[in-house]
Write a protein that holds these residues in place. Structure first.
Motif, short mmCIF file in Angstrom:
data_model
loop_
_atom_site.label_atom_id
_atom_site.label_comp_id
_atom_site.label_asym_id
_atom_site.label_seq_id
_atom_site.Cartn_x
_atom_site.Cartn_y
_atom_site.Cartn_z
N LEU A 1 43.27 -67.82 -46.57
CA LEU A 1 42.81 -66.65 -46.25
C LEU A 1 43.26 -65.29 -46.86
CD1 LEU A 1 41.15 -64.95 -44.04
CD2 LEU A 1 42.81 -65.24 -42.47
N THR A 2 44.65 -65.66 -46.99
CA THR A 2 45.49 -64.38 -47.53
C THR A 2 44.49 -64.14 -49.09
OG1 THR A 2 47.20 -64.50 -46.30
CG2 THR A 2 47.38 -63.55 -48.42
N ALA A 3 44.75 -65.32 -49.95
CA ALA A 3 44.08 -65.21 -51.07
C ALA A 3 42.67 -64.88 -51.23
CB ALA A 3 44.30 -66.69 -51.79
N PHE A 4 41.83 -65.37 -50.32
CA PHE A 4 40.44 -64.98 -50.32
C PHE A 4 40.37 -63.38 -50.12
CE2 PHE A 4 36.55 -63.99 -47.69
CZ PHE A 4 35.72 -64.38 -48.79
N ARG A 5 41.09 -62.84 -49.34
CA ARG A 5 41.12 -61.35 -48.90
C ARG A 5 41.71 -60.68 -50.19
NH1 ARG A 5 45.26 -58.59 -48.11
NH2 ARG A 5 46.54 -60.15 -47.18
N VAL B 1 41.47 -61.78 -53.39
CA VAL B 1 40.87 -61.78 -54.52
C VAL B 1 39.38 -60.94 -54.38
CG1 VAL B 1 39.37 -63.30 -55.84
CG2 VAL B 1 41.67 -63.92 -55.25
N VAL B 2 38.85 -61.02 -53.11
CA VAL B 2 37.75 -60.09 -53.02
C VAL B 2 37.95 -58.80 -53.11
CG1 VAL B 2 36.07 -59.53 -51.00
CG2 VAL B 2 36.54 -62.14 -51.74
N GLY B 3 39.13 -58.26 -52.52
CA GLY B 3 39.46 -56.95 -52.57
C GLY B 3 39.80 -56.29 -53.93
N LEU B 4 40.47 -57.17 -54.95
CA LEU B 4 40.83 -56.98 -56.36
C LEU B 4 39.57 -56.95 -57.08
CD1 LEU B 4 42.78 -56.53 -58.43
CD2 LEU B 4 42.70 -58.78 -58.69
N LEU B 5 38.41 -57.61 -56.67
CA LEU B 5 37.26 -57.80 -57.37
C LEU B 5 36.30 -56.43 -57.27
CD1 LEU B 5 36.39 -61.38 -57.48
CD2 LEU B 5 37.34 -60.11 -59.44
N VAL C 1 41.77 -53.66 -48.55
CA VAL C 1 41.55 -54.95 -48.35
C VAL C 1 42.50 -55.80 -48.98
CG1 VAL C 1 39.90 -57.01 -48.55
CG2 VAL C 1 39.18 -54.81 -47.56
N LEU C 2 42.70 -55.56 -50.46
CA LEU C 2 43.76 -56.39 -51.14
C LEU C 2 45.07 -56.25 -50.78
CD1 LEU C 2 44.67 -57.54 -53.82
CD2 LEU C 2 44.76 -55.52 -54.86
N ILE D 1 35.80 -61.26 -44.04
CA ILE D 1 37.21 -60.76 -43.70
C ILE D 1 37.35 -59.74 -42.49
CG2 ILE D 1 38.79 -59.16 -44.90
CD1 ILE D 1 37.75 -60.29 -47.62
N ALA D 2 36.36 -58.98 -42.18
CA ALA D 2 36.49 -58.21 -40.95
C ALA D 2 36.45 -59.20 -39.70
CB ALA D 2 35.33 -57.07 -41.04
N ALA D 3 35.74 -60.21 -39.79
CA ALA D 3 35.86 -61.04 -38.43
C ALA D 3 37.19 -61.81 -38.36
CB ALA D 3 34.56 -62.12 -38.61
N LEU D 4 37.59 -62.28 -39.56
CA LEU D 4 38.91 -63.00 -39.50
C LEU D 4 40.19 -62.51 -39.59
CD1 LEU D 4 37.68 -65.81 -42.07
CD2 LEU D 4 37.71 -66.00 -39.71
#
Length: 159
Positions: free
Chosen positions: A21-25, A27-31, A74-75, A124-127
């Motif tokens: 979950l942390t990695a997903f958040r 990576v999405v924030g960084l991109l 988010v990142l 991400i907002a939900a989790l």
């Protein structure tokens, strides 16, 4: 020496959940932040025509600012839920105002990144931010401050 007892797959997946979950958040924030930086500052290849968007141009520059700031929040995991919800909404807006008019499906209208970012940020907002974020770090520090508060200043129960 005891023999190694293998971890059942379900337990291994559950144990990995906070890290994933942390990695997903992150990576999405960084991109997303990189998209914003490209449009606001003209870095990383800039906009499609190269360079940056004119300051204050509606809606492109403002969308890029949301990408830059929202992606960074988010990142880092700061104000994650509201930032992710804003980012998700901006991508929904982009899809329906820019891409949808060209064709119905994202594959046909070039809107796949908008749709993917929209749904990723909604997830991400939900989790929430996960355990490895500045949100969590700040939440952990708050109760200590409340514990240091004098007893007379604390609200009392009436029951």
């Amino acid at each position: 020496m005891p023999a190694h007892i293998p971890t059942p797959p379900r337990q291994a997946v559950e144990a990995a959940r906070p890290i994933v979950l942390t990695a997903f958040r992150a990576v999405v924030g960084l991109l997303f932040g990189c998209h914003g930086a490209a449009s606001v500052f003209g870095v990383l290849g800039g906009t499609k025509g190269g360079g940056s968007l004119p300051l204050g141009q509606w809606p492109g520059w403002w969308a890029a600012l949301i990408q830059l700031v929202g992606g960074a929040l988010v990142l880092l995991g700061v104000g994650t839920r509201p930032a992710a919800l804003l980012c998700s909404g901006s991508m929904a807006y982009a899809y329906f105002t820019v891409h949808q008019e060209h064709a119905l499906l994202p594959l046909q209208n070039g809107g796949e990144p908008s749709v993917m970012f929209c749904w990723a940020f909604l997830a991400i907002a939900a989790l929430d931010s996960g355990p490895y974020s500045l949100d969590r770090l700040l939440t952990i520090r708050r109760p200590r401050a409340a514990a240091a508060e004098p007893a007379a200043a604390r609200p009392t129960s009436t029951d």
